[in-house]
Design an enzyme around this catalytic site. Sequence first.
Site, short mmCIF file in Angstrom:
data_model
loop_
_atom_site.label_atom_id
_atom_site.label_comp_id
_atom_site.label_asym_id
_atom_site.label_seq_id
_atom_site.Cartn_x
_atom_site.Cartn_y
_atom_site.Cartn_z
N ALA A 1 35.72 53.80 -21.08
CA ALA A 1 34.33 53.95 -20.63
C ALA A 1 33.59 54.98 -21.49
O ALA A 1 32.45 54.75 -21.92
CB ALA A 1 34.30 54.38 -19.16
N GLN B 1 38.43 58.10 -14.70
CA GLN B 1 38.66 58.92 -15.89
C GLN B 1 38.96 58.05 -17.12
O GLN B 1 39.78 58.38 -17.96
CB GLN B 1 39.79 59.92 -15.65
CG GLN B 1 39.39 61.10 -14.79
CD GLN B 1 38.33 61.97 -15.46
OE1 GLN B 1 38.30 62.12 -16.67
NE2 GLN B 1 37.44 62.54 -14.66
N SER B 2 38.25 56.94 -17.24
CA SER B 2 38.51 55.97 -18.29
C SER B 2 38.13 56.48 -19.68
O SER B 2 36.97 56.85 -19.92
CB SER B 2 37.74 54.68 -18.00
OG SER B 2 37.77 53.81 -19.10
N ASN B 3 39.10 56.47 -20.61
CA ASN B 3 38.80 56.73 -22.02
C ASN B 3 37.93 55.62 -22.59
O ASN B 3 37.02 55.87 -23.38
CB ASN B 3 40.08 56.81 -22.84
CG ASN B 3 40.94 58.00 -22.48
OD1 ASN B 3 40.45 59.12 -22.40
ND2 ASN B 3 42.22 57.77 -22.27
#
Length: 339
Positions: free
Chosen positions: A85, A81-83
């Site tokens: 990325a 759930q990387s911001n």
Amino acid sequence: MISTQLAIIASMPRYRALAGPTPLEEAKALSRHLGGPRILLKRDDLTAVGLGGNKVRKLEFIIGRVLAEGGDTLIVIGGYQSNLARISTAMAIRAGLKVELVLGGVPGESRDVTGNLLLSHLLGANIHYVETEPRWEFGSYVDDLAARLESAGRKVAVMPLGGATPEGIAGYVLATAELIQQCEEQGIAPSRLIVSIGSGGTYCGLVLGECNLSPSYKVTGISVSRPADYLRDATIAATAAARDVLGLSHAPTAGMLDINDAYIGDHYGALTDQAREAIQLVARLEGVLLDPVYSGKGMSGLIGLIRSGEIGPDETVVFLHTGGSPALFAYDAARLLAS
């Protein structure tokens, strides 16, 4: 004086994505609810690209360097759930770069295509999943991927976790100058700036800004994942390196750093009761959305410091909203809405 201090940063390659300063808004209802202090929100959730967030400021300089060096592919590392990325993919494709996301999670962690992960798919990133134990330990996967791509003729740049490079740190040194000017224009002198700390790049830029630009406030970091001692050591090393690259005069000592690790909960990404309360309060009082991973925990830290009396009712405090609201959609609704 500020422009002189920032001369080298101003000369660095930069892929401009920010339309201008992000808003500095007063959170009057939240302040009243908590019985003071005066709270202002620095809205870096409104940096526009890829639904916004603090990573945009970092990526302007990171992508700027990649383009200046003739790169055509960006490898980005993060969690499912990387911001980073999500925003990296949006900015990189606008800049004409290909994006390879290497996303890690502990064994058994959900890979449901929701929230940030859904947006990264929609934006067209090529996504590689890696099970990591401990978290953020990717082994040789990233180096092996870079080697494969380069052997196929691609010119590859690898972004470290969180974008916590000297170039990425430069974005929040500049943000300090921006915030100082906004405070002067509004006639305020905050005593404290509160920010969430994950990989530490944003915090490093802010404390370098504090050391070199002398704002009225002290920067307080609220950890979302790592112990304060670890973050303190990492910050000292990263800011010393960045100081030299960015042509700044000073870097912080350990005694200057204010890092609080009391609001992490069970682990990175765990929705704590305090973060849930903070998310609900800010949504219902200010119409502003926080996320469970970063800004929700950061705001829970601010609320906790107010309730404990460490921050007094007569102070003025700025909360840096780092964005991340798409992650809300990856969390259980009943848990988020529980009272």
